[in-house]
Scaffold this active site. Sequence first.
Site, PDB file in Angstrom:
ATOM      1  CB  SER A   1     -49.686  72.033   5.799  1.00  0.00           C
ATOM      2  OG  SER A   1     -50.066  71.639   7.103  1.00  0.00           O
TER       3      SER A   1
ATOM      4  CE  LYS B   1     -53.938  73.025   7.332  1.00  0.00           C
ATOM      5  NZ  LYS B   1     -52.780  72.371   6.810  1.00  0.00           N
TER       6      LYS B   1
END
Length: 195
Positions: free
Chosen positions: A42, A97
């Site tokens: 990701s 993230k």
Amino acid sequence: MENTPKKKSNTREWIESLAIALILAMLIRTFAVEIYKIPTGSMIPTLLPNDRILVNKFVYGARVPFIGARVPGLRQPKRGDVVVFIYPEDRSKNFIKRLIGLPSETIEIRSGNIYVNGYQNKERLLYNRYYYNRVDSDFGKENQAINIPDDAYYVLGDNSVSSRDSRYWGFVPKKNVLGKAICILWPLNRIRLIE
């Protein structure tokens, strides 16, 4: 009669040294730095699956176990930081993230670009990436302004097409942020600072 100090046995000295080392390691891991392994793609190209990264916990103020309080940090998280946080949908997992939106801001993903409070963000770390919209989401549809609560952040994966992030589940509460990713430690050919 002469008083001679008792000599500790080698075993006792070894056990005391080991206990001190364990306590120091736990304190460092809790309040200073911790190593994490990247499980998914990701965050490609910034981070690859199986990268081992070092996360600075004291920069934002480390969390005190069991009571939820924080020690004072050096600064607040800022846009573009790669942060590790407790996953809002499963508190037993930590996610990583890039921080896109700050408390009380309005974020919009339009034609792959990030707009903050109505203006296109041209910061180097965010400008050269394409962010996909989610039609099946309340937090990332095309031309949808997303108001970030004043106690939360909006985060996205660098590999937007295959990242489960704020577009799916919303915001990261401030109290869930664990630290800032600072460098890749492993594999050896990928050792570098994280931008």
